[in-house]
Design an enzyme around this catalytic site. Structure first.
Site, PDB file in Angstrom:
ATOM      1  N   LYS A  12       0.270  -4.201   1.626  1.00  0.00           N
ATOM      2  CA  LYS A  12       1.259  -3.140   1.404  1.00  0.00           C
ATOM      3  C   LYS A  12       1.995  -2.899   2.717  1.00  0.00           C
ATOM      4  O   LYS A  12       1.412  -2.419   3.684  1.00  0.00           O
ATOM      5  CB  LYS A  12       0.599  -1.861   0.913  1.00  0.00           C
ATOM      6  CG  LYS A  12       1.624  -0.808   0.506  1.00  0.00           C
ATOM      7  CD  LYS A  12       0.971   0.443  -0.026  1.00  0.00           C
ATOM      8  CE  LYS A  12       2.033   1.429  -0.521  1.00  0.00           C
ATOM      9  NZ  LYS A  12       3.055   1.741   0.500  1.00  0.00           N
ATOM     10  N   TRP A  13       3.276  -3.233   2.734  1.00  0.00           N
ATOM     11  CA  TRP A  13       4.071  -3.169   3.953  1.00  0.00           C
ATOM     12  C   TRP A  13       4.543  -1.745   4.240  1.00  0.00           C
ATOM     13  O   TRP A  13       4.823  -0.976   3.318  1.00  0.00           O
ATOM     14  CB  TRP A  13       5.277  -4.100   3.823  1.00  0.00           C
ATOM     15  CG  TRP A  13       4.867  -5.523   3.691  1.00  0.00           C
ATOM     16  CD1 TRP A  13       4.469  -6.164   2.560  1.00  0.00           C
ATOM     17  CD2 TRP A  13       4.759  -6.469   4.749  1.00  0.00           C
ATOM     18  NE1 TRP A  13       4.144  -7.462   2.838  1.00  0.00           N
ATOM     19  CE2 TRP A  13       4.308  -7.678   4.176  1.00  0.00           C
ATOM     20  CE3 TRP A  13       5.019  -6.422   6.114  1.00  0.00           C
ATOM     21  CZ2 TRP A  13       4.102  -8.823   4.939  1.00  0.00           C
ATOM     22  CZ3 TRP A  13       4.817  -7.552   6.875  1.00  0.00           C
ATOM     23  CH2 TRP A  13       4.358  -8.744   6.282  1.00  0.00           C
TER      24      TRP A  13
END
Length: 352
Positions: free
Chosen positions: A31-32
């Site tokens: 998850k950026w």
């Protein structure tokens, strides 16, 4: 612009779970921590759309250039705009890019260039792919994404143990956690049909002030501080998300600490314009001043947070409880768990 999927697109979302989901037919991705961005390209026309329909195109000219070089002539791609530093992803540097002056945007684009991480393909040529299973969309994205510096395909794995390793090992590089998707999932706009596992911890913080809720009724957020090694109280962020009833209750609970609050208050001299102070302007809305009411720094709150960045909570914290048993002076940065930075390049090893 004439594409099979036209702007605006409301990105597909994820709901929070506490453990990495397991089961057949799941794909996991990091998850950026950046700006969610849907890219629309039709030949020479290229537009960067945001989650809140605010166009990002003018703020990231260098991203427009790399996408023009690395994307197919006609496509719609979902991904994330990020700023990568030697210490990991920097959301603070990313926020600075939302500046009204074009000259400032150009300067920052040269000094702290952003990158783009692609993780979904919504259209290709004349084909609308939103009804196609995610597994096929992912394979098409792998095939069409060009090899251009600054343009990345997000890593993906079907192994939950690898996902768990990413969740732990890459937190120090600024990642938010892990996302899980079904391989048969169509692209469902603005629906929470994926899962995300996010980092979450608690810290005991000094309640040094509060902000009134936007409707003018009760406490909107608690302004929090931690003592550094030199004994100075530093602003670390806020805790919010109270119900209307709780906002009114908090106003009564905090009332005793408002008496003579500025006498000897460590933040009494803040003029409301310094970066990172409770009275600073909002980066998202420069016309909005985040005014605050001081409290005598005698109350301690246990707060749930996700992770720390540049000495502040990256996201808004949540109040767990007040801690009358804690001495405010004991609320220091030393209590926080430090996660060593991981090399960002280490996760660009392709699909597991």
């Amino acid at each position: 612009m004439d594409l099979p999927v036209m702007p605006p697109v409301r990105p597909m979302l994820a709901k929070v779970v506490h453990d990495v989901p397991r089961g057949p037919g799941l794909v996991y991705e990091p998850k950026w921590d950046g700006f969610r961005c849907v890219v629309f390209r039709d030949g020479a026309e290229l537009e960067l759309g945001s989650r809140n329909d605010r166009p990002l195109t003018r703020y990231f000219p260098e991203v427009v250039e790399l996408l023009a070089a690395g994307l197919p002539p006609r496509c719609v791609v979902d991904g994330e705009v990020v700023v990568v530093t030697p210490d990991g992803l920097s959301f603070d540097l990313l926020q600075l890019r939302l500046h009204p002056a074009a000259s400032r945007v150009r300067k920052l684009a040269a000094e702290t260039p952003a990158a783009f991480v692609a993780f979904d393909l919504l259209a290709l040529g004349d084909r609308d792919l939103t009804g196609v299973p995610f597994g096929e969309r992912r394979r098409l994205l792998e095939d069409v994404l060009g090899d251009v510096a600054g343009l990345h395909l997000t890593p993906a794995t079907t192994d939950p143990d690898v996902a768990g390793d990413w969740f732990t090992r890459f937190e120090g590089a600024g990642f938010d956690g892990v996302v899980a998707k079904r391989t048969d999932l169509p692209y469902e706009q603005d629906r929470r049909v994926m899962w995300k596992v996010k980092h979450e911890r608690t810290a005991d913080c000094v309640v040094a002030g509060f902000r009134t809720h936007k409707d003018g009724e009760g406490v909107g957020s608690l302004v929090l501080g931690l003592y550094d090694d030199g004994g100075e109280l530093r602003s670390v962020g806020v805790a919010s998300s109270f119900t209307a009833a709780r906002r009114r209750e908090l106003l009564d609970e905090l009332a005793p600490y408002r008496v003579d609050a500025l006498d000897g208050h460590p933040w009494a001299e803040w003029a409301g314009v310094e970066e990172g102070t409770p009275g600073a302007q909002s980066r998202w809305n420069p016309a909005k001043t985040l005014s605050w009411e001081p409290l005598r720094p005698e109350l301690v709150a246990e707060v749930r947070y996700e992770h720390l960045q540049a000495g502040r909570f990256r996201h808004t914290g949540r109040l767990v409880r007040f801690r009358p048993d804690r001495d405010p002076v004991s609320c220091t940065y030393a209590q926080l768990e430090e996660v060593p930075p991981a090399e960002l390049a280490a996760i660009f090893g392709g699909v597991s």
